[in-house]
Design a protein around this motif. Structure first.
Motif, PDB file in Angstrom:
ATOM      1  N   ASN A 111      48.704  13.611 -24.179  1.00 14.61           N
ATOM      2  CA  ASN A 111      49.031  12.379 -23.459  1.00 14.61           C
ATOM      3  C   ASN A 111      49.928  12.670 -22.266  1.00 14.61           C
ATOM      4  N   ASN A 112      50.954  13.479 -22.475  1.00 16.44           N
ATOM      5  CA  ASN A 112      51.895  13.800 -21.392  1.00 16.44           C
ATOM      6  C   ASN A 112      51.226  14.591 -20.278  1.00 16.44           C
ATOM      7  N   ALA A 113      50.413  15.562 -20.635  1.00 16.95           N
ATOM      8  CA  ALA A 113      49.709  16.368 -19.632  1.00 16.95           C
ATOM      9  C   ALA A 113      48.754  15.491 -18.830  1.00 16.95           C
ATOM     10  N   TYR A 114      48.037  14.638 -19.524  1.00 14.58           N
ATOM     11  CA  TYR A 114      47.068  13.770 -18.864  1.00 14.58           C
ATOM     12  C   TYR A 114      47.771  12.827 -17.890  1.00 14.58           C
ATOM     13  N   LYS A 115      48.816  12.132 -18.363  1.00 10.44           N
ATOM     14  CA  LYS A 115      49.542  11.194 -17.499  1.00 10.44           C
ATOM     15  C   LYS A 115      50.197  11.905 -16.318  1.00 10.44           C
ATOM     16  N   SER A 116      50.703  13.088 -16.566  1.00  9.65           N
ATOM     17  CA  SER A 116      51.329  13.862 -15.496  1.00  9.65           C
ATOM     18  C   SER A 116      50.307  14.220 -14.418  1.00  9.65           C
ATOM     19  N   PHE A 117      49.110  14.578 -14.837  1.00 13.49           N
ATOM     20  CA  PHE A 117      48.077  15.008 -13.892  1.00 13.49           C
ATOM     21  C   PHE A 117      47.420  13.825 -13.179  1.00 13.49           C
ATOM     22  N   TYR A 118      47.094  12.753 -13.909  1.00 11.14           N
ATOM     23  CA  TYR A 118      46.324  11.648 -13.337  1.00 11.14           C
ATOM     24  C   TYR A 118      47.154  10.425 -12.962  1.00 11.14           C
ATOM     25  N   GLY A 119      48.336  10.283 -13.525  1.00 12.02           N
ATOM     26  CA  GLY A 119      49.170   9.134 -13.191  1.00 12.02           C
ATOM     27  C   GLY A 119      48.854   7.881 -13.984  1.00 12.02           C
ATOM     28  N   PHE A 120      48.063   8.022 -15.023  1.00  7.90           N
ATOM     29  CA  PHE A 120      47.755   6.898 -15.913  1.00  7.90           C
ATOM     30  C   PHE A 120      47.385   7.466 -17.279  1.00  7.90           C
ATOM     31  N   PRO A 121      47.420   6.598 -18.319  1.00  7.30           N
ATOM     32  CA  PRO A 121      47.130   7.095 -19.667  1.00  7.30           C
ATOM     33  C   PRO A 121      45.659   7.419 -19.882  1.00  7.30           C
ATOM     34  N   PHE A 122      45.433   8.301 -20.822  1.00  9.25           N
ATOM     35  CA  PHE A 122      44.090   8.670 -21.265  1.00  9.25           C
ATOM     36  C   PHE A 122      43.473   7.476 -21.969  1.00  9.25           C
ATOM     37  N   ILE A 123      42.320   7.031 -21.495  1.00 14.43           N
ATOM     38  CA  ILE A 123      41.634   5.886 -22.100  1.00 14.43           C
ATOM     39  C   ILE A 123      40.402   6.402 -22.835  1.00 14.43           C
ATOM     40  N   PHE A 124      40.304   6.014 -24.088  1.00 15.68           N
ATOM     41  CA  PHE A 124      39.164   6.417 -24.919  1.00 15.68           C
ATOM     42  C   PHE A 124      38.889   5.283 -25.896  1.00 15.68           C
ATOM     43  N   ALA A 125      37.681   4.759 -25.861  1.00 13.30           N
ATOM     44  CA  ALA A 125      37.282   3.712 -26.810  1.00 13.30           C
ATOM     45  C   ALA A 125      37.101   4.380 -28.169  1.00 13.30           C
ATOM     46  N   VAL A 126      38.094   4.237 -29.029  1.00 15.05           N
ATOM     47  CA  VAL A 126      38.164   5.042 -30.247  1.00 15.05           C
ATOM     48  C   VAL A 126      37.253   4.595 -31.381  1.00 15.05           C
ATOM     49  N   LYS A 127      36.762   3.378 -31.324  1.00 16.03           N
ATOM     50  CA  LYS A 127      35.967   2.860 -32.442  1.00 16.03           C
ATOM     51  C   LYS A 127      34.795   3.802 -32.725  1.00 16.03           C
ATOM     52  N   GLY A 128      34.683   4.228 -33.974  1.00 16.97           N
ATOM     53  CA  GLY A 128      33.606   5.102 -34.391  1.00 16.97           C
ATOM     54  C   GLY A 128      33.856   6.579 -34.132  1.00 16.97           C
ATOM     55  N   ALA A 129      34.981   6.910 -33.526  1.00 18.41           N
ATOM     56  CA  ALA A 129      35.305   8.310 -33.235  1.00 18.41           C
ATOM     57  C   ALA A 129      36.228   8.863 -34.323  1.00 18.41           C
ATOM     58  N   THR A 130      36.440  10.154 -34.268  1.00 16.56           N
ATOM     59  CA  THR A 130      37.418  10.796 -35.153  1.00 16.56           C
ATOM     60  C   THR A 130      38.547  11.330 -34.294  1.00 16.56           C
ATOM     61  N   LYS A 131      39.669  11.631 -34.934  1.00 16.02           N
ATOM     62  CA  LYS A 131      40.793  12.193 -34.176  1.00 16.02           C
ATOM     63  C   LYS A 131      40.406  13.522 -33.542  1.00 16.02           C
TER      64      LYS A 131
END
Length: 178
Positions: A111-131
């Motif tokens: 999360n921190n790496a992603y926000k640092s690089f892109y300037g916004f949070p990682f968005i992923f529609a989690v329904k039906g996914a696994t960690k």
């Protein structure tokens, strides 16, 4: 969670529509207010498409604000319960509320790496996914350009709209007439 028939929804006032659907777009009820202008809706898919159309027609500043309104996956807001109820349920549904300390550290790092690089949070529609699928998506998407990730965030938000609205709106099947 209540489910509503399209016939009912098409009779909603703006206030009722906003009360029911205002949380579909994370902390951004303006999407719902604008989508209401498309009523009456011919189908559940039409309602879902109206939410997507509002997002995709919005200016980049409004889009970015909506992206930034999303919580980190398995982040501090999740642990503190400071998310829309839908987000809480979605993240719990894939076990993000039961991570080990090591897994939580992995999510925090990504999360921190992603926000640092892109300037916004990682968005992923989690329904039906696994960690594990989510962690893999982090690794893959951290290689994308900022423009690619902005577009992907919008696609994922539209998927989130679909999942949330499918939970709230009963699909009505046309009766078969011989």
């Amino acid at each position: 969670m209540n489910s509503y028939r399209l016939e009912e929804i098409n009779q909603f006032s703006l206030d009722t529509f906003t009360e029911v659907f205002g949380g579909v777009a994370e902390h951004s009820p303006w999407v719902c207010v604008v989508a209401y202008r498309e009523a009456p809706f011919a189908s559940r898919d039409g309602l879902i498409q109206s939410f997507a159309d509002v997002l995709l027609a919005a200016g980049s500043d409004a889009q970015l604000a909506l992206i930034r309104a999303h919580p980190d996956l398995a982040g501090k807001a999740a642990r503190a319960g400071q998310m829309e109820a839908s987000s809480v349920n979605e993240q719990a549904g894939v076990g993000l509320d039961q991570l080990t300390d090591v897994e939580y550290a992995q999510f925090t790092e990504f999360n921190n790496a992603y926000k640092s690089f892109y300037g916004f949070p990682f968005i992923f529609a989690v329904k039906g996914a696994t960690k594990h699928q989510i962690l893999e998506a982090f690794q893959i998407r951290l290689k994308n350009s900022a423009d690619e990730e902005f577009a992907e965030a919008l696609r994922q938000i539209c998927r989130i709209f679909r999942f949330r609205l499918e939970d709230l709106v009963v699909e009505e099947i046309a009766a078969f007439e011989p």
